[in-house]
Motif scaffolding. Structure first.
Motif, short mmCIF file in Angstrom:
data_model
loop_
_atom_site.label_atom_id
_atom_site.label_comp_id
_atom_site.label_asym_id
_atom_site.label_seq_id
_atom_site.Cartn_x
_atom_site.Cartn_y
_atom_site.Cartn_z
N VAL A 18 0.85 -1.20 0.00
CA VAL A 18 0.00 0.00 0.00
C VAL A 18 0.88 1.25 0.00
O VAL A 18 0.61 2.21 -0.72
CB VAL A 18 -0.96 0.00 1.22
CG1 VAL A 18 -1.58 1.37 1.43
CG2 VAL A 18 -2.03 -1.04 1.04
N GLU A 68 -2.93 10.62 4.47
CA GLU A 68 -3.14 9.71 3.34
C GLU A 68 -2.56 8.33 3.65
O GLU A 68 -3.18 7.30 3.40
CB GLU A 68 -2.50 10.27 2.07
CG GLU A 68 -2.70 9.38 0.86
CD GLU A 68 -2.02 9.88 -0.41
OE1 GLU A 68 -2.09 9.15 -1.42
OE2 GLU A 68 -1.40 10.96 -0.39
N ASP A 71 -4.83 6.63 6.27
CA ASP A 71 -6.11 6.21 5.68
C ASP A 71 -5.96 5.00 4.77
O ASP A 71 -6.76 4.07 4.82
CB ASP A 71 -6.75 7.36 4.90
CG ASP A 71 -7.28 8.46 5.82
OD1 ASP A 71 -7.38 8.24 7.04
OD2 ASP A 71 -7.59 9.56 5.30
N LYS A 72 -4.92 5.01 3.93
CA LYS A 72 -4.73 3.88 3.01
C LYS A 72 -4.38 2.60 3.76
O LYS A 72 -4.84 1.53 3.40
CB LYS A 72 -3.67 4.21 1.96
CG LYS A 72 -4.19 5.16 0.91
CD LYS A 72 -3.38 5.15 -0.35
CE LYS A 72 -4.06 5.99 -1.42
NZ LYS A 72 -3.28 6.10 -2.62
N LYS A 74 -5.25 1.93 6.90
CA LYS A 74 -6.47 1.53 7.62
C LYS A 74 -7.47 0.85 6.68
O LYS A 74 -8.31 0.08 7.14
CB LYS A 74 -7.14 2.75 8.25
CG LYS A 74 -6.53 3.19 9.54
CD LYS A 74 -7.30 4.38 10.12
CE LYS A 74 -6.66 4.86 11.40
NZ LYS A 74 -7.28 6.11 11.89
N SER A 75 -7.39 1.14 5.38
CA SER A 75 -8.34 0.56 4.44
C SER A 75 -8.08 -0.94 4.20
O SER A 75 -8.93 -1.63 3.64
CB SER A 75 -8.32 1.32 3.11
OG SER A 75 -7.15 0.99 2.38
N LEU A 76 -6.92 -1.44 4.61
CA LEU A 76 -6.65 -2.87 4.47
C LEU A 76 -7.56 -3.65 5.42
O LEU A 76 -7.67 -3.29 6.60
CB LEU A 76 -5.18 -3.19 4.81
CG LEU A 76 -4.15 -2.75 3.78
CD1 LEU A 76 -2.75 -2.87 4.36
CD2 LEU A 76 -4.26 -3.59 2.53
N LYS A 77 -8.18 -4.71 4.91
CA LYS A 77 -9.14 -5.48 5.71
C LYS A 77 -8.57 -6.00 7.02
O LYS A 77 -9.23 -5.99 8.04
CB LYS A 77 -9.68 -6.65 4.90
CG LYS A 77 -10.73 -6.25 3.90
CD LYS A 77 -11.36 -7.46 3.25
CE LYS A 77 -12.41 -7.01 2.26
NZ LYS A 77 -12.35 -7.68 1.00
#
Length: 108
Positions: A18, A68, A71-72, A74-77
């Motif tokens: 990421v 950024e 957030d990116k 944290k977006s990982l499952k």
């Protein structure tokens, strides 16, 4: 290797993938290859802490880039929570760039 260690290592690799999608807006190289990421920590609760720097303390993206990154990640499952810590110790230098980044910028 225990399952937990393997899961933690696997999540660390996903976090790095990421990070390689995030670019410094002034330099056409991702922040990982630029050497802005000093460390990635993943604990057994899948909390991620990223220790990173910026090219300069007055970097124009000082406010937005860490957000950024957070957030990116944290977006990982698999990620429970993510925190970004900015440090300028040691200060970033071009020596921290990967050979790939130096090649991209015509420095090799």
């Amino acid at each position: 290797m225990e399952t937990q260690e393997r899961d933690t290592a696997e999540l660390g690799e996903k976090v790095v993938k990421v990070l390689k999608t995030i670019f410094d807006p002034e330099i056409p190289v991702d922040i990982y290859e630029l050497g802005l990421i000093y460390d990635v920590f993943v604990n057994e609760n899948n909390d991620v802490k990223i220790l990173m720097t910026l090219t300069t303390p007055n970097c124009p993206v000082a406010e937005t880039l860490p957000v950024e990154v957070e957030d990116k990640v944290k977006s990982l499952k698999m990620v429970n929570d993510a925190e970004v810590e900015i440090t300028f110790d040691p200060p970033w230098t071009q020596d921290l760039m990967s050979d790939e980044a130096k090649l991209e910028l015509g420095m090799l």
